[in-house]
Write a protein that holds these residues in place. Sequence first.
Motif, mmCIF file in Angstrom:
data_model
loop_
_atom_site.group_PDB
_atom_site.id
_atom_site.type_symbol
_atom_site.label_atom_id
_atom_site.label_comp_id
_atom_site.label_asym_id
_atom_site.label_seq_id
_atom_site.Cartn_x
_atom_site.Cartn_y
_atom_site.Cartn_z
ATOM 1 N N SER A 105 30.502 -19.134 62.704
ATOM 2 C CA SER A 105 30.357 -19.358 63.940
ATOM 3 C C SER A 105 29.945 -18.263 64.700
ATOM 4 O O SER A 105 28.891 -18.145 65.531
ATOM 5 N N VAL A 106 30.195 -16.894 64.351
ATOM 6 C CA VAL A 106 29.890 -15.623 64.954
ATOM 7 C C VAL A 106 28.541 -15.519 64.576
ATOM 8 O O VAL A 106 27.655 -14.888 65.622
ATOM 9 N N LEU A 107 27.865 -15.778 63.346
ATOM 10 C CA LEU A 107 26.487 -15.649 63.183
ATOM 11 C C LEU A 107 25.630 -16.772 64.215
ATOM 12 O O LEU A 107 24.539 -16.305 64.623
ATOM 13 N N LYS A 108 26.229 -17.926 64.337
ATOM 14 C CA LYS A 108 25.659 -18.712 65.299
ATOM 15 C C LYS A 108 25.408 -18.161 66.727
ATOM 16 O O LYS A 108 24.529 -18.476 67.360
ATOM 17 N N ASP A 109 26.653 -17.752 67.091
ATOM 18 C CA ASP A 109 26.599 -17.014 68.345
ATOM 19 C C ASP A 109 25.531 -15.953 68.692
ATOM 20 O O ASP A 109 24.944 -15.780 69.505
ATOM 21 N N ALA A 110 25.571 -15.292 67.461
ATOM 22 C CA ALA A 110 24.459 -14.038 67.640
ATOM 23 C C ALA A 110 23.034 -14.707 67.686
ATOM 24 O O ALA A 110 22.111 -14.131 68.439
ATOM 25 N N GLN A 111 23.048 -15.587 66.824
ATOM 26 C CA GLN A 111 21.319 -16.399 66.837
ATOM 27 C C GLN A 111 21.262 -16.763 68.327
ATOM 28 O O GLN A 111 19.906 -16.794 68.666
ATOM 29 N N ASP A 125 28.902 -16.351 52.437
ATOM 30 C CA ASP A 125 28.877 -17.845 52.302
ATOM 31 C C ASP A 125 28.309 -18.357 53.731
ATOM 32 O O ASP A 125 29.278 -18.749 54.462
ATOM 33 N N ALA A 126 27.289 -18.338 54.142
ATOM 34 C CA ALA A 126 26.674 -18.898 55.151
ATOM 35 C C ALA A 126 25.104 -19.345 55.092
ATOM 36 O O ALA A 126 24.412 -18.761 54.207
ATOM 37 N N ASP A 127 24.673 -20.367 55.742
ATOM 38 C CA ASP A 127 23.220 -20.729 55.541
ATOM 39 C C ASP A 127 22.309 -19.588 55.956
ATOM 40 O O ASP A 127 22.517 -18.715 56.702
ATOM 41 N N GLU A 128 21.407 -19.275 55.298
ATOM 42 C CA GLU A 128 20.296 -18.493 55.225
ATOM 43 C C GLU A 128 19.737 -18.521 56.555
ATOM 44 O O GLU A 128 18.998 -17.259 56.936
ATOM 45 N N SER A 129 19.460 -19.321 57.284
ATOM 46 C CA SER A 129 18.786 -19.478 58.420
ATOM 47 C C SER A 129 19.539 -18.801 59.609
ATOM 48 O O SER A 129 19.062 -18.170 60.638
ATOM 49 N N LEU A 130 20.775 -18.152 59.441
ATOM 50 C CA LEU A 130 21.631 -17.413 60.067
ATOM 51 C C LEU A 130 21.591 -15.891 59.988
ATOM 52 O O LEU A 130 21.971 -15.195 60.970
ATOM 53 N N TYR A 131 20.728 -15.352 59.091
ATOM 54 C CA TYR A 131 20.345 -14.011 59.175
ATOM 55 C C TYR A 131 18.871 -13.935 58.644
ATOM 56 O O TYR A 131 18.183 -14.898 58.048
ATOM 57 N N GLU A 132 18.325 -12.594 58.959
ATOM 58 C CA GLU A 132 17.029 -12.338 58.720
ATOM 59 C C GLU A 132 16.997 -11.977 57.262
ATOM 60 O O GLU A 132 15.886 -12.118 56.665
ATOM 61 N N ALA A 133 17.577 -11.214 56.570
ATOM 62 C CA ALA A 133 17.732 -10.656 55.374
ATOM 63 C C ALA A 133 18.867 -10.369 54.619
ATOM 64 O O ALA A 133 20.047 -9.843 55.448
ATOM 65 N N SER A 134 19.151 -9.954 53.635
ATOM 66 C CA SER A 134 20.325 -9.523 52.786
ATOM 67 C C SER A 134 19.758 -8.566 51.667
ATOM 68 O O SER A 134 19.153 -8.902 50.794
#
Length: 323
Positions: A105-111, A125-134
Motif C-alpha cells: 500500500s505505501v509503495l503504491k502511494d509512493a508510486q 514481498d511486493a510486486d517488482e513494479s513498485l520499486y526501481e531496483a533492489s
Amino acid sequence: MKKYLALILAMLMVVFAFAACAQPAADEDDGLIKVGIINNDPNESGYRTANDKDMKETFTEENGYDASFAYSLKNDEQIAFAQKFIQDEVDYLLISAAGTSGWDSVLKDAQDAGIRVILFDRTIDADESLYEASIVSDMALEGETAVNWLAGQGLDEYKVIHIQGVMGSAAQIGRTGALDDMVAAEDNWTLVTQQTAEWNAETAQQIVQAVIDSGEEFNVIYAENDDMAKGAVAALDKANISHGVGKDVIVMGFDCNKWALEELLAGNWNYDGQCNPFQASYIDTIIKDLENGKAPAEKVVIMEEKGFDASTITQEDVDKYGI
C-alpha cells in the motif's frame, strides 16, 4: 531633524529591500536530490552500524543529496516513516525493511506521488513494479552455504541450538530456512531449541544458559548474527564448555565483523557467513542514472558474499572482509 529622519528611514528601506532580493526564495530548487532513507536501528549489530555509516557517507550534500534518515526494527513504524517521507515529497525512498510483508500500500502511494523506491539490504514481498531496483544479500544462499558447511563437518549427531534474528526479516527467513530444511530431511539433525534473540547478545546468552541449566546436550550453536554468537559463547565460557576448532561445541555466526573473524582466526569460533553491508555506492549509481533518464541495468543486484572457515581463514581475510 525631520528631514534627516526621513532620509535615514528611506535608506533603511532600500537596504532591507536589497537584502530581501539577495536572499534565495524559500522554495527555490537547490538542485539536491531529496531522499528519505529508512533503515533498521544502527545499534542492532556491527553490520548495521557499518551499513548506516556507508549510507551517511554517500548521501551527502557534497554528493548532491538532501538526505533524511529514519530508524526502526518494527515494520509498522518503518511504514509510518515512509508515509511521512511521501508527505515531505522526497524524490526517492530507500528502504531496508524490518519485515518482508505489508509494504504494497505505501509503495503504491509512493508510486502515485511520483516517488521512486529503491530497496537495499533486504528484499520484501511486493510486486517488482513498485520499486526501481533492489540491492540485497541473498539471505537464503547465506543460510544454504552455512548449513552445507556444517553438514560437511561429518558429525555423528547434530544437536543444534538455533538462535534466530528478528522474526519475519529477510535475514531471519533466509538463514532459518536452510537449517529447518536440513533438520526435516536428516534423522541425525535435532533442534535442541529454536528461539529469537532479535539480534541481541544478552538475550542469546540467556537462551544458551537456559539450555545449559536444563542439562540437555548440544554440540552446535547456529546464531544468525555475530552479536548473538558472542552472547552464546559468553554462556559457554561461564559454564566452562569448550568451543571452536576441535572442541566440544561448533560456533557459527553471520555478518563478518572484524572481531568475529578474529575469533575464527584464533580457533574460538568455527564459521562466519558474510553479509556485505556496503550497498550505498550501487544505489548512488542507480539514482544518478535514473536522473539522467537511464534505467537500472539490473532490477535486482545481489551482493557478492562468502563463508569463512576457521581452519582456512587468514589474517588477510580478516583485514579485507572484516567490517
